[in-house]
Enzyme design. Structure first.
Site, PDB file in Angstrom:
ATOM      1  N   ALA A 126       0.804  -1.221   0.000  1.00 38.39           N
ATOM      2  CA  ALA A 126       0.000   0.000   0.000  1.00 38.39           C
ATOM      3  C   ALA A 126       0.840   1.276   0.000  1.00 38.39           C
ATOM      4  O   ALA A 126       0.374   2.326   0.417  1.00 38.39           O
ATOM      5  CB  ALA A 126      -0.920  -0.024   1.216  1.00 38.39           C
ATOM      6  N   ASN A 194       2.610  -4.215   7.483  1.00 40.80           N
ATOM      7  CA  ASN A 194       3.415  -4.920   6.481  1.00 40.80           C
ATOM      8  C   ASN A 194       4.317  -3.944   5.736  1.00 40.80           C
ATOM      9  O   ASN A 194       5.423  -4.293   5.327  1.00 40.80           O
ATOM     10  CB  ASN A 194       2.500  -5.604   5.461  1.00 40.80           C
ATOM     11  CG  ASN A 194       1.969  -6.931   5.971  1.00 40.80           C
ATOM     12  OD1 ASN A 194       2.730  -7.769   6.449  1.00 40.80           O
ATOM     13  ND2 ASN A 194       0.676  -7.111   5.898  1.00 40.80           N
ATOM     14  N   HIS A 224      -0.037   6.644   4.057  1.00 42.90           N
ATOM     15  CA  HIS A 224       1.370   6.360   4.344  1.00 42.90           C
ATOM     16  C   HIS A 224       2.246   7.443   3.715  1.00 42.90           C
ATOM     17  O   HIS A 224       2.189   7.649   2.489  1.00 42.90           O
ATOM     18  CB  HIS A 224       1.784   5.006   3.768  1.00 42.90           C
ATOM     19  CG  HIS A 224       0.992   3.853   4.286  1.00 42.90           C
ATOM     20  ND1 HIS A 224       1.043   3.448   5.604  1.00 42.90           N
ATOM     21  CD2 HIS A 224       0.132   3.021   3.673  1.00 42.90           C
ATOM     22  CE1 HIS A 224       0.243   2.404   5.766  1.00 42.90           C
ATOM     23  NE2 HIS A 224      -0.325   2.134   4.617  1.00 42.90           N
TER      24      HIS A 224
HETATM   25  N1  NAD Z   1       1.782  -6.940   1.867  1.00 41.09           N
HETATM   26  C1  NAD Z   1       0.628  -6.343   1.749  1.00 41.09           C
HETATM   27  O1  NAD Z   1       0.514  -5.278   1.188  1.00 41.09           O
HETATM   28  C2  NAD Z   1      -0.598  -6.976   2.314  1.00 41.09           C
HETATM   29  C3  NAD Z   1      -1.854  -6.457   2.007  1.00 41.09           C
HETATM   30  C4  NAD Z   1      -2.981  -7.067   2.509  1.00 41.09           C
HETATM   31  C5  NAD Z   1      -2.863  -8.188   3.304  1.00 41.09           C
HETATM   32  N2  NAD Z   1      -1.633  -8.661   3.590  1.00 41.09           N
HETATM   33  C6  NAD Z   1      -1.501  -9.852   4.432  1.00 41.09           C
HETATM   34  O2  NAD Z   1      -2.026 -10.966   3.707  1.00 41.09           O
HETATM   35  C7  NAD Z   1      -2.539 -11.925   4.626  1.00 41.09           C
HETATM   36  C8  NAD Z   1      -3.949 -12.337   4.187  1.00 41.09           C
HETATM   37  O3  NAD Z   1      -4.841 -11.240   4.290  1.00 41.09           O
HETATM   38  P1  NAD Z   1      -6.424 -11.435   4.151  1.00 41.09           P
HETATM   39  O4  NAD Z   1      -7.038 -10.098   4.304  1.00 41.09           O
HETATM   40  O5  NAD Z   1      -6.735 -12.248   2.938  1.00 41.09           O
HETATM   41  O6  NAD Z   1      -6.742 -12.301   5.471  1.00 41.09           O
HETATM   42  P2  NAD Z   1      -8.007 -13.254   5.734  1.00 41.09           P
HETATM   43  O7  NAD Z   1      -8.080 -13.422   7.199  1.00 41.09           O
HETATM   44  O8  NAD Z   1      -9.198 -12.775   4.973  1.00 41.09           O
HETATM   45  O9  NAD Z   1      -7.571 -14.657   5.077  1.00 41.09           O
HETATM   46  C9  NAD Z   1      -6.506 -15.440   5.518  1.00 41.09           C
HETATM   47  C10 NAD Z   1      -6.823 -16.906   5.222  1.00 41.09           C
HETATM   48  O10 NAD Z   1      -5.640 -17.666   5.440  1.00 41.09           O
HETATM   49  C11 NAD Z   1      -5.990 -18.865   6.145  1.00 41.09           C
HETATM   50  N3  NAD Z   1      -4.799 -19.315   6.872  1.00 41.09           N
HETATM   51  C12 NAD Z   1      -4.239 -18.775   7.983  1.00 41.09           C
HETATM   52  N4  NAD Z   1      -3.119 -19.450   8.314  1.00 41.09           N
HETATM   53  C13 NAD Z   1      -2.974 -20.432   7.388  1.00 41.09           C
HETATM   54  C14 NAD Z   1      -2.006 -21.455   7.171  1.00 41.09           C
HETATM   55  N5  NAD Z   1      -0.973 -21.609   7.991  1.00 41.09           N
HETATM   56  N6  NAD Z   1      -2.167 -22.291   6.127  1.00 41.09           N
HETATM   57  C15 NAD Z   1      -3.235 -22.152   5.282  1.00 41.09           C
HETATM   58  N7  NAD Z   1      -4.181 -21.215   5.433  1.00 41.09           N
HETATM   59  C16 NAD Z   1      -4.049 -20.355   6.456  1.00 41.09           C
HETATM   60  C17 NAD Z   1      -7.164 -18.475   7.044  1.00 41.09           C
HETATM   61  O11 NAD Z   1      -7.933 -19.599   7.384  1.00 41.09           O
HETATM   62  C18 NAD Z   1      -7.911 -17.487   6.136  1.00 41.09           C
HETATM   63  O12 NAD Z   1      -8.889 -18.141   5.345  1.00 41.09           O
HETATM   64  C19 NAD Z   1      -2.492 -11.259   6.014  1.00 41.09           C
HETATM   65  O13 NAD Z   1      -1.365 -11.732   6.726  1.00 41.09           O
HETATM   66  C20 NAD Z   1      -2.326  -9.795   5.710  1.00 41.09           C
HETATM   67  O14 NAD Z   1      -1.621  -9.085   6.727  1.00 41.09           O
HETATM   68  C21 NAD Z   1      -0.521  -8.086   3.109  1.00 41.09           C
END
Ligand code: NAD
Length: 273
Positions: A126, A194, A224
């Site tokens: 982001a 992140n 940000h």
């Molecule tokens: N880098 C970036 O810019 C950025 C942006 C958005 C989200 N993210 C990260 O991406 C990740 C996912 O975000 P989201 O909004 O989709 O979350 P979310 O909670 O909607 O979905 C996460 C999914 O992963 C599953 N999960 C958790 N641990 C697991 C594992 N060890 N093995 C398999 N499945 C597993 C959960 O059951 C859930 O269905 C988060 O960690 C978030 O911080 C990063």
């Protein structure tokens, strides 16, 4: 014609779902979605149902790596390191979203990637300015400061806030919740920051990158601001993110940046740093 890259997604929540759709819609010429895995199998099944193809759902990370050339981690900061390690050790490239979970062990991961001849991809998320930060990291960087402003409610589940008895509902003006190194910011705000982890990796590391987190009741956006001072000059960026229409936990740009990175990986033409 070269063969299509097989893509497996770990974590079928908001981001995983959005990426699965994008792979099938935008990148079908170069890549194909071959495996979906979620700790909650139901989530993977629901996603597969949307494509009317249950064969993509797998029961383990190991099964997913067998069906993938590129593994996308969209699960959680608590599991991203293990997912990346497993993917690399099976010879897969890996695209990591939960950057906060790998930051402390990035050297280890990079070493494995080198040994197994795999690639690690980390999207810009982001923020804007990573292109310039990557470029100036080739010379001396004096300073990297990230200032993040979010609505107080974005921090409602953060343990750091609860521990300090900060009542987010009572915040009526911009209030600094945290000021310190990226290392501490990532530790205390793992879901919210992140971008701090990413900046550290692209620039001068967790201990020299400084972060200020501000609860800002008047904003609904995730804002940000980045200041970089280097031998190549001074760079400032400000990104005012609207929230993702399907997932108010995240910025729209963060999801688009992953799609842009996928395009960078899959498409024969690469534009930008
Ligand atoms: N880098 C970036 O810019 C950025 C942006 C958005 C989200 N993210 C990260 O991406 C990740 C996912 O975000 P989201 O909004 O989709 O979350 P979310 O909670 O909607 O979905 C996460 C999914 O992963 C599953 N999960 C958790 N641990 C697991 C594992 N060890 N093995 C398999 N499945 C597993 C959960 O059951 C859930 O269905 C988060 O960690 C978030 O911080 C990063």
């Amino acid at each position: 014609m070269s063969r299509k890259i097989r893509i497996g997604i770990v974590g079928c929540g908001a981001i995983g779902t959005s990426l699965a759709k994008a792979i099938r819609r935008d990148f079908k010429e170069w890549g194909k979605l071959t495996a979906l895995y979620d700790l909650k199998k139901q989530k993977a099944q629901e996603l597969a149902d949307k494509f009317k193809d249950k064969s993509r759902v797998v029961d383990s990370l190991e099964d997913l790596t067998k069906k993938s050339d590129l593994v996308i981690e969209a699960a959680s900061a608590g599991s991203s390191f293990v997912i990346a390690r497993e993917a690399i050790s099976k010879g897969c490239d890996v695209l990591i979203l939960s950057v906060g979970g790998i930051i402390g062990k990035f050297k280890q991961l990079s070493g494995w990637a080198k040994n197994y001849n795999c690639k690690i991809y980390i999207p810009s998320g982001a923020i804007s300015g990573i292109d310039a930060l990557k470029a100036v990291s080739l010379v001396k960087i004096k300073k990297v400061i990230l200032t993040t402003r979010k609505n107080p409610q974005s921090f409602s589940r953060v343990a750091y806030i609860k521990k300090r008895n900060i009542d987010l509902k009572r915040i009526k003006r911009d209030t600094v919740l945290f000021s310190g190194t990226a290392r501490k910011a990532v530790k205390f705000f793992p879901q919210n920051i992140n971008v701090a982890a990413l900046l550290s990796l692209a620039g001068i590391g967790q201990d020299k990158t400084f972060v200020k987190i501000i609860a800002s009741p008047k904003t609904k956006k995730n804002i940000h601001e980045i200041l970089i001072e280097s031998d190549a000059g001074k760079i400032t960026t400000r990104t005012e993110n609207v929230l993702h229409p399907d997932n108010p936990k995240t910025s729209f740009l963060a999801v688009l940046s992953v799609r842009a990175m996928l395009r960078q990986i899959l498409h024969p033409v690469k534009i930008g740093t």
